[in-house]
Design an enzyme around this catalytic site. Structure first.
Site: not given
Ligand code: ACO
Length: 429
Positions: A307, A364
């Site tokens: 998140h 979620d």
């Molecule tokens: N699975 C694996 N790796 C992940 C995940 C995940 N779900 N989420 C983040 N990471 C990793 C990224 O690859 C990144 O790794 P790195 O530093 O080696 O490059 C690091 O964690 C940081 O992630 P970001 O993508 O920069 O985080 P951001 O804050 O931009 O994104 C998000 C947040 C979009 C929620 C992301 O965690 C994600 O895609 N999660 C899965 C989708 C999801 O569940 N979305 C619902 C969010 S809650 C809502 O909207 C109701």
């Protein structure tokens, strides 16, 4: 009083005021930065940008805290229901008994739809995505209430009580009706004696010759899911609502844009993606371990994890995770996907990849398991989120509409395209 921040650019120093929110959040006020320094801030994805002041929801992502209008989400989940919480979010205070009665009456009176809206829904192909239908229908809804959406915020605010109730009531009806039309089922109209959630289940699952009477656990679970989604401060869809509202647009146009923003799999669409992921893991005979490895190698994304704001447990995930067990037990159901989800969660919480990046289950991760248990079809999970989020979008629209000095949202950019060049005639290219 907080001290100013000092910014040095080359040999000049600039003072930037520090502002502090009621929960002690601190921000550097950059509103005059460009005028004073010729520079802008660069913050792609807005992770460090406060786009507004708001009184609706407080989140402390490090501590895993979520409060609507000051009330902890855990207390609301235990003691309130969706309609009361919607009122709280939209109006700022828990309703008195007479306010609650008046709000419920508004919801009831506005539960059914104009025939024109039925015809609109009927024209969509049966396999249309419910989010596309809902976004279009919520915008079209305004056409049937021209007095509520004049695009003059002062006038629109005079009818806020009615407009907000129309939007909350109709989003549920539009969702249920579009489901029935997509399945070729007879339309079932709302009943006056049913509560908000009962009426939704009635419109979804009753037939003209048969009344669907839901188990009380199902009604409670639906209330819980909707309540937990009621607001979440400046997420992608709410910021979109505020962006659209900032141009002076009316409530229905603004929330319709919010629905579109919610659709994507990185936001509300994640609840469908979680179930897809769990089903794939189940079909592959994996207990989740292989999937975790794929996520760590960048070959997959663990949907429902991570998140932007929470670097700790999302408190909503904790509440829904616990509710999954009790709802399934009360309904006498087992769901193999819940076992896989639990295993994924445990494995991820022990794994250094997820620990170092502070990736925890978000709302979620478990919400889909409850929605499956209460009979909501998979392709409707994100519209359920939209029903729940409607109060938050409305409250945020109101904040923009009622700020007398509100400015249109208009960020800047760093241009990285071609520098000036002269036009080349077609035959010389
Ligand atoms: N699975 C694996 N790796 C992940 C995940 C995940 N779900 N989420 C983040 N990471 C990793 C990224 O690859 C990144 O790794 P790195 O530093 O080696 O490059 C690091 O964690 C940081 O992630 P970001 O993508 O920069 O985080 P951001 O804050 O931009 O994104 C998000 C947040 C979009 C929620 C992301 O965690 C994600 O895609 N999660 C899965 C989708 C999801 O569940 N979305 C619902 C969010 S809650 C809502 O909207 C109701």
């Amino acid at each position: 009083m907080p001290s100013d921040a000092i910014l040095r650019i080359e040999d000049k120093e600039y003072k930037l005021p520090v502002i502090v929110g009621t929960e002690g959040e601190r921000a550097i006020d950059c509103r005059n930065l460009r005028a004073n320094t010729g520079h802008i801030t660069f913050d792609e994805g807005y992770g460090n940008t406060g786009s507004c002041e708001s009184q609706v929801t407080f989140i402390d992502g490090e501590a895993g805290i979520l409060r609507y209008r000051g009330y902890p989400i855990e207390q609301l989940a235990e003691k309130s229901d969706f309609v009361e919480t919607a009122y709280l979010v939209m109006h700022g205070e828990l309703p008195t008994p007479s306010q609650r009665q008046r709000f419920s009456a508004y919801l009831r009176e506005n539960a059914d739809m104009h025939r024109g809206l039925y015809r609109l829904l009927e024209e969509f192909p049966p396999d249309s995505h419910p989010m596309a239908v809902l976004s279009a229908a919520m915008n079209a809804l305004g056409c049937y209430y021209p007095h509520l959406c004049t695009n003059n915020h002062e006038r629109d605010l005079q009818n806020y009580e009615e407009a907000s109730a129309v939007a909350v009531s109709k989003v549920r009806t539009l969702t249920a009706m579009s489901y029935r039309l997509s399945k070729g089922l007879a339309l079932v109209h709302p009943k006056r004696n049913l509560t908000y959630c009962e009426n939704f289940l009635h419109m979804m699952f009753s037939e003209p010759y048969y009344d669907f009477i839901p188990e009380p656990e199902v009604v409670r679970a639906l209330n819980l899911i909707l309540l937990l989604h009621a607001d979440h401060e400046q997420n992608c869809s709410t910021s979109t609502v505020r962006m659209v509202a900032s141009s002076g647009a009316n409530l229905f146009a603004s929330v319709s844009a919010g629905i579109s923003a919610l659709w994507g799999p990185l936001h509300g669409g994640a609840n469908m993606a979680v179930i897809d992921m769990l089903e794939q893991i189940h079909a592959a005979g994996d207990d989740g371990s292989r999937f975790i490895e794929a996520a760590k190698n960048g070959k997959a994304r663990l949907m429902g994890f991570g998140h932007r704001v929470y670097k700790n447990y999302d408190p909503r995930a904790k509440i829904i995770g616990r509710a999954c067990d009790s709802v399934l037990a009360k309904l006498g159901r087992k769901d193999p996907l819940l076992d896989i989800a639990r295993h994924l969660e445990q494995a991820a919480l022990k794994d250094s990849y997820f620990v170092e990046r502070k990736l925890y289950p978000n709302v979620d991760f478990y919400s889909g398991i409850i929605m499956r248990a209460i009979g909501i079809p998979l392709n409707m999970f994100t519209v359920m989120f939209a029903i729940g989020r409607m109060p938050g979008w409305i409250a945020n629209w109101r904040e923009i509409a009622s700020t007398s000095k509100a400015r249109i949202y208009r960020p800047r950019q760093i241009y990285t395209g071609a520098v000036k060049r002269d036009y080349i005639a077609t035959n010389q290219r």
